[in-house]
Design an enzyme around this catalytic site. Structure first.
Site, PDB file in Angstrom:
ATOM      1  N   ASP A 142       0.845  -1.199   0.000  1.00 48.53           N
ATOM      2  CA  ASP A 142       0.000   0.000   0.000  1.00 48.53           C
ATOM      3  C   ASP A 142       0.875   1.241   0.000  1.00 48.53           C
ATOM      4  OD1 ASP A 142      -1.939  -1.829   0.216  1.00 48.53           O
ATOM      5  OD2 ASP A 142      -2.719  -1.167   2.160  1.00 48.53           O
ATOM      6  N   TYR A 189       2.180   1.973  -3.365  1.00 46.40           N
ATOM      7  CA  TYR A 189       1.089   2.479  -4.181  1.00 46.40           C
ATOM      8  C   TYR A 189       0.848   3.960  -3.866  1.00 46.40           C
ATOM      9  CZ  TYR A 189      -3.555   3.167  -6.073  1.00 46.40           C
ATOM     10  OH  TYR A 189      -4.623   3.663  -6.761  1.00 46.40           O
ATOM     11  N   LEU A 244     -36.141  -9.461 -12.536  1.00 47.75           N
ATOM     12  CA  LEU A 244     -36.239 -10.903 -12.750  1.00 47.75           C
ATOM     13  C   LEU A 244     -37.473 -11.486 -12.087  1.00 47.75           C
ATOM     14  CD1 LEU A 244     -32.563 -12.026 -12.009  1.00 47.75           C
ATOM     15  CD2 LEU A 244     -33.686 -11.926 -14.242  1.00 47.75           C
ATOM     16  N   GLU A 268     -25.336 -17.886 -11.891  1.00 43.57           N
ATOM     17  CA  GLU A 268     -24.488 -16.906 -11.206  1.00 43.57           C
ATOM     18  C   GLU A 268     -25.035 -16.647  -9.818  1.00 43.57           C
ATOM     19  OE1 GLU A 268     -24.457 -13.350 -13.581  1.00 43.57           O
ATOM     20  OE2 GLU A 268     -24.183 -14.504 -15.411  1.00 43.57           O
ATOM     21  N   LYS A 293     -26.595 -14.348  -6.996  1.00 40.28           N
ATOM     22  CA  LYS A 293     -27.439 -13.146  -7.002  1.00 40.28           C
ATOM     23  C   LYS A 293     -26.978 -12.254  -5.853  1.00 40.28           C
ATOM     24  CE  LYS A 293     -32.230 -11.696  -7.384  1.00 40.28           C
ATOM     25  NZ  LYS A 293     -32.218 -10.635  -6.403  1.00 40.28           N
ATOM     26  N   ASP A 341     -26.657  -9.354  -3.295  1.00 40.70           N
ATOM     27  CA  ASP A 341     -27.665  -8.514  -2.656  1.00 40.70           C
ATOM     28  C   ASP A 341     -27.150  -7.081  -2.530  1.00 40.70           C
ATOM     29  OD1 ASP A 341     -30.042  -7.904  -1.590  1.00 40.70           O
ATOM     30  OD2 ASP A 341     -29.720  -8.885   0.339  1.00 40.70           O
ATOM     31  N   ARG A 382     -30.628   1.998 -11.146  1.00 41.51           N
ATOM     32  CA  ARG A 382     -31.625   1.385 -12.005  1.00 41.51           C
ATOM     33  C   ARG A 382     -32.890   2.230 -12.059  1.00 41.51           C
ATOM     34  NH1 ARG A 382     -35.833  -2.358 -11.067  1.00 41.51           N
ATOM     35  NH2 ARG A 382     -36.458  -3.247 -13.043  1.00 41.51           N
ATOM     36  N   GLU A 406     -23.836  -5.118 -10.218  1.00 39.37           N
ATOM     37  CA  GLU A 406     -24.342  -4.908  -8.875  1.00 39.37           C
ATOM     38  C   GLU A 406     -23.275  -4.210  -8.046  1.00 39.37           C
ATOM     39  OE1 GLU A 406     -27.276  -6.060  -9.055  1.00 39.37           O
ATOM     40  OE2 GLU A 406     -28.062  -6.183  -7.022  1.00 39.37           O
ATOM     41  N   TYR A 439     -22.108  -8.008 -14.695  1.00 36.99           N
ATOM     42  CA  TYR A 439     -22.517  -9.293 -15.274  1.00 36.99           C
ATOM     43  C   TYR A 439     -23.194  -9.204 -16.627  1.00 36.99           C
ATOM     44  CZ  TYR A 439     -26.620  -7.712 -12.654  1.00 36.99           C
ATOM     45  OH  TYR A 439     -27.633  -6.957 -12.135  1.00 36.99           O
ATOM     46  N   LYS A 482     -34.546 -17.779  -5.297  1.00 38.05           N
ATOM     47  CA  LYS A 482     -34.349 -17.056  -4.034  1.00 38.05           C
ATOM     48  C   LYS A 482     -34.192 -18.011  -2.848  1.00 38.05           C
ATOM     49  CE  LYS A 482     -35.326 -12.776  -3.831  1.00 38.05           C
ATOM     50  NZ  LYS A 482     -36.198 -11.843  -4.447  1.00 38.05           N
ATOM     51  N   CYS A 531     -33.781  10.738  31.317  1.00 36.34           N
ATOM     52  CA  CYS A 531     -32.703   9.768  31.134  1.00 36.34           C
ATOM     53  C   CYS A 531     -32.733   8.742  32.270  1.00 36.34           C
ATOM     54  CB  CYS A 531     -31.360  10.485  31.113  1.00 36.34           C
ATOM     55  SG  CYS A 531     -29.955   9.359  31.165  1.00 36.34           S
ATOM     56  N   CYS A 556     -29.497   9.487  34.581  1.00 41.89           N
ATOM     57  CA  CYS A 556     -29.241  10.706  35.357  1.00 41.89           C
ATOM     58  C   CYS A 556     -30.489  11.541  35.589  1.00 41.89           C
ATOM     59  CB  CYS A 556     -28.166  11.560  34.682  1.00 41.89           C
ATOM     60  SG  CYS A 556     -28.762  12.410  33.208  1.00 41.89           S
ATOM     61  N   CYS A 610     -30.196  12.158  25.830  1.00 38.49           N
ATOM     62  CA  CYS A 610     -30.168  12.655  27.197  1.00 38.49           C
ATOM     63  C   CYS A 610     -29.499  14.024  27.159  1.00 38.49           C
ATOM     64  CB  CYS A 610     -29.359  11.681  28.063  1.00 38.49           C
ATOM     65  SG  CYS A 610     -28.640  12.438  29.519  1.00 38.49           S
ATOM     66  N   CYS A 655     -23.939  13.358  32.891  1.00 34.30           N
ATOM     67  CA  CYS A 655     -24.655  12.083  33.057  1.00 34.30           C
ATOM     68  C   CYS A 655     -23.646  10.957  33.307  1.00 34.30           C
ATOM     69  CB  CYS A 655     -25.463  11.809  31.794  1.00 34.30           C
ATOM     70  SG  CYS A 655     -26.191  10.168  31.737  1.00 34.30           S
TER      71      CYS A 655
HETATM   72  S1  IVH Z   1     -29.427 -10.440 -14.249  1.00 27.35           S
HETATM   73  C1  IVH Z   1     -32.290  -8.888 -17.400  1.00 27.35           C
HETATM   74  N1  IVH Z   1     -27.526 -11.266 -12.633  1.00 27.35           N
HETATM   75  O1  IVH Z   1     -31.193  -9.115  -8.971  1.00 27.35           O
HETATM   76  C2  IVH Z   1     -31.168  -9.227 -16.492  1.00 27.35           C
HETATM   77  N2  IVH Z   1     -29.187  -9.817 -11.748  1.00 27.35           N
HETATM   78  O2  IVH Z   1     -34.169  -9.547  -8.718  1.00 27.35           O
HETATM   79  C3  IVH Z   1     -31.589  -9.089 -15.083  1.00 27.35           C
HETATM   80  N3  IVH Z   1     -28.861  -9.250  -9.392  1.00 27.35           N
HETATM   81  O3  IVH Z   1     -32.364  -6.207 -10.502  1.00 27.35           O
HETATM   82  C4  IVH Z   1     -30.512  -9.067 -14.097  1.00 27.35           C
HETATM   83  N4  IVH Z   1     -26.997 -10.392  -9.103  1.00 27.35           N
HETATM   84  O4  IVH Z   1     -30.109  -6.103  -9.345  1.00 27.35           O
HETATM   85  C5  IVH Z   1     -28.632 -10.523 -12.752  1.00 27.35           C
HETATM   86  N5  IVH Z   1     -25.746 -12.061 -11.336  1.00 27.35           N
HETATM   87  C6  IVH Z   1     -26.866 -11.309 -11.456  1.00 27.35           C
HETATM   88  C7  IVH Z   1     -27.396 -10.575 -10.377  1.00 27.35           C
HETATM   89  C8  IVH Z   1     -28.566  -9.845 -10.561  1.00 27.35           C
HETATM   90  C9  IVH Z   1     -27.884  -9.592  -8.525  1.00 27.35           C
HETATM   91  C10 IVH Z   1     -30.013  -8.392  -9.051  1.00 27.35           C
HETATM   92  C11 IVH Z   1     -30.272  -7.308 -10.047  1.00 27.35           C
HETATM   93  C12 IVH Z   1     -31.725  -7.444 -10.415  1.00 27.35           C
HETATM   94  C13 IVH Z   1     -32.266  -8.265  -9.312  1.00 27.35           C
HETATM   95  C14 IVH Z   1     -33.479  -9.029  -9.777  1.00 27.35           C
END
Ligand code: IVH
Length: 684
Positions: free
Chosen positions: A35, A38, A85, A115, A117, A119, A138, A174, A226, A316, A410, A413, A428, A433
């Site tokens: 680091d 860098y 989706l 892939e 998903k 969060d 989005r 994401e 992605y 899910k 409080c 106190c 408070c 206190c």
């Molecule tokens: S594909 C048309 N790939 O999940 C293509 N989505 O519930 C649609 N998300 O809004 C998205 N990882 O924000 C895709 N590997 C992944 C993802 C992904 C997370 C999210 C994305 C989407 C939401 C749908």
């Protein structure tokens, strides 16, 4: 004066080198330099750009974080709609999806890419001639918000694509907050007595919607990209989703390594089931998997409904939630007086640990979620860290439940409780206190602050109760006689505590500044203030202008620093800290370097050390006056070799660089405390 050609060339060389290391570090997770090295490159470039401002290009690595606070976010129309989706919850749902897909491509064979998903939040990035021009949320899928300044501050987002770059490119991915960063953010928020984020996703959303990009930059957001939304020339579009991910990686984006090509839906299902249990091992949160038809030609034939494509589906996971009862709601006092309602629960196990309390954040949320004492509630662990109440189950009420009311005084106190306009927290208002004082000392002594080992919550409460301390500075005036006088506190405990306190007297200034518990001043800001001002005395004299002139310090922090040192008790506290032998000036770097056992030496660390992580080891090197480095050369002072060292060890041998074991290294850096002349470490 126009920049001379050599300066221009040097700036370009530095930019290329920094981009290369950014990519190694943030995208490939395989850094090549320390680091420190860098930072040096970045500083060299900054200096050059300061001397010749015309050399500053918008895609220069020095320009990631803009200094300006935005008035708001403009809206952007997406070139192609960002669909969402459809969901699948069971293996049956997935088989049904597969049946529809195969019918849609006239029974052709279909391969799927599965892939993770992530969060987080969807982001769209737009590049022209390889340069990042726009980043957006989005939104509703058609129009999003322009968050370019904030996305530039996310280190894995390339400001410039790797070559050969297409003329125009739009990608989707994401943006998320890794669990470690989330935990740190919440720990800092707690240390500053601020509201906590409920989960990493909310924290990421909050971080991306900051009007001050410097705040976003401090949050350590990351990305996985992605999807290619559009590309010019169109022939450059890969033929498959698998190929898309590979191409994205080549262009310099960070892509998720956990992906799998499956040849039938049963393989997809097995893979989804495997991940339902593996998800806990990831350093970020996922809420499922995404199953996509691999062939883009087939995707096109399948098309989309109004909101979601027919060629993809989200599988899910069930969230880790459990139901339990609220036996009480208490308020917890923080060190700046914030009162946080907390649900006391009948203990239950969730996501691997037992939970007996959960935060309710603030009074408004208690009302919103309608949580009453005696209620059955659903709780979940957000980011597997802080348990929170998701909702109450009013249908299970018996009529004996009681509503929670924020106390008007409080509990510690008795001073009136107030809520400042625009703030969610009640506070408070007591100026003296004992509860606030206790929390302030607990924070002062905590691991990330001064780190007084063995001084926990209970002992702090006792010292206060016995009148031995009133604030943190008093710790440094405690005597052995006073401590052994305490009930159930033997000579050994007294000695240990005094020794632990003594070890903190020489702590670096940044720890002390953080330990003071100034509102909004977390570890990062404390480090910046320590570096800029060099001593507590200088910091107390800092004006708002001087503070806000620092890149990372905004008006909120500046105001709070000034208010802290204007408190009537501040000068006394600082005087007594100093009188107690606490170092209140920066002791690392320039001051100690000539005296340190590693003065002027470059030290390379390789392999895994048993007792320290890399950062801690580098810190020790710096404190001993040395300079950590990532590569071995003839000029290297020492190589510290841990477990399974790599090629660096061989290189050090070849160049006859002295090699230290971990133990020898520790002895050497600790030599400072034992005085000069101790050459304990074997110079081999
Ligand atoms: S594909 C048309 N790939 O999940 C293509 N989505 O519930 C649609 N998300 O809004 C998205 N990882 O924000 C895709 N590997 C992944 C993802 C992904 C997370 C999210 C994305 C989407 C939401 C749908």
């Amino acid at each position: 004066m126009p920049a001379p050609e050599p300066a221009r060339r040097e700036a370009e060389r530095l930019r290329q080198e920094i981009r290369y290391h950014d990519h190694r570090y943030h995208v490939l997770d395989r850094p090549e330099i320390s680091d420190h090295e860098y930072d040096q490159l970045l500083r060299d470039l900054q200096e050059l750009e300061a001397a010749y401002p015309e050399l500053v290009a918008p895609d220069s690595p020095t320009q990631r974080v803009g200094g300006e606070v935005l008035p708001g976010f403009a809206s952007v129309a997406h070139r192609v709609p960002l669909l969402s989706l459809d969901n699948a919850f069971t293996a049956g749902d997935l088989r049904e999806f597969d049946r529809r897909v195969r019918a849609g491509v006239d029974g052709e064979a279909v391969e799927y890419v599965v892939e993770l998903k992530i969060d987080g939040l969807t982001v769209a990035l737009h590049y022209e001639a390889g340069e990042l021009l726009r980043g957006a949320t989005r939104g509703d899928g058609r129009t999003g918000e322009d968050i370019t300044a904030n996305l530039r501050a996310v280190r894995s987002v390339p400001l410039r694509l790797r070559r050969p770059a297409p003329a125009v490119l739009g990608v989707r991915g994401e943006c998320y907050l890794p669990l470690e960063a989330f935990e740190r953010l919440n720990a800092e928020a707690a240390a500053q007595d601020q509201g906590l984020f409920a989960n990493p996703r909310n924290a990421a959303a909050g971080s991306l919607r900051q009007l001050d990009p410097r705040v976003t930059a401090s949050r350590r957001l990351d990305t996985f990209i992605y999807n290619i939304l559009y590309i010019d020339p169109p022939e450059a579009m890969p033929a498959t989703q698998w190929g898309t991910l590979e191409r994205l990686g080549e262009l310099g984006f960070r892509t998720n390594p956990h992906r799998r090509l499956c040849s039938g839906i049963e393989e997809v299902i097995a893979h989804c089931e495997e991940w339902a249990s593996r998800r806990e091992s990831l350093p970020y949160e996922i809420d499922g998997l995404v199953v996509k038809v691999d062939s883009l030609a087939q995707q096109e034939r399948l098309g989309a409904r109004s909101k979601s494509p027919r060629w993809a589906i989200a599988f899910k996971f069930p969230p880790s939630q459990v139901v339990t009862r609220v036996t009480d709601v208490t308020v917890q006092l923080g060190r700046t007086g914030a009162l946080t309602p907390t649900a006391i629960l009948e203990p239950v196990r969730v996501a691997g640990s037992t939970v007996s309390r959960a935060t309710l954040h603030n009074e408004e949320l208690v009302r919103e979620k309608d949580v009453r004492i005696g209620d059955w509630v659903v709780i979940q662990k957000a980011g597997d860290v802080i348990p929170e109440v998701v909702r109450s189950l009013p249908e299970r009420r018996t009529g004996n439940e009681r509503e929670f009311a924020m106390p008007t005084r409080c509990p510690e106190c008795g001073a009136p409780v107030e809520r400042a306009p625009g703030e969610a927290a009640h506070r408070c208002t007591g100026s003296d206190c004992p509860g606030q004082r206790r929390e302030a000392i607990i924070h002062f002594a905590s691991r990330d602050a001064m780190n007084v080992e063995g001084l926990g919550d209970e002992l702090v409460a006792r010292l206060l109760q016995e009148g031995l301390v009133r604030d943190a500075a008093d710790l440094y005036h405690l005597g052995y006689e006073q401590l052994v006088g305490l009930e159930r506190f033997g000579p050994k405990s007294a000695q240990n505590l005094l020794a632990a306190i003594d070890r903190t007297r020489k702590n670096p200034l940044r720890r002390l500044i953080f330990a003071l518990g100034i509102r909004h001043v977390g570890e990062r800001a404390a480090g910046i203030l320590a570096r800029r001002f060099g001593s507590l005395a200088a910091l107390t004299r800092a004006s708002a202008e001087e503070l806000t002139a620092i890149r990372e310090i905004g008006p909120k922090i500046a105001e709070s620093v000034i208010a802290y040192f204007q408190r009537p008790d501040a000068p006394g506290l600082i005087d007594r800290l100093e009188a107690g032998g606490v170092s209140t000036a920066e002791s690392s770097g320039a001051v100690l370097a000539p005296a340190g056992p590693l003065a002027g030496k470059t030290v390379v660390i390789t392999g895994t050390l048993a007792s320290l992580d890399r950062k801690e080891a580098e810190e020790l090197v710096e404190r001993a006056g040395g300079r950590p480095s990532g590569s071995v050369s003839r000029k290297t002072g020492y190589l510290v070799a841990g477990e399974s060292p790599g090629s660096k060890l061989a290189k050090a041998r070849e160049l006859a660089v002295p090699i230290l074991t971990e133990e020898e290294f520790l002895r050497l850096v600790q030599a400072r405390d034992d005085g000069a002349g101790d050459d304990g470490a074997g110079d081999k």
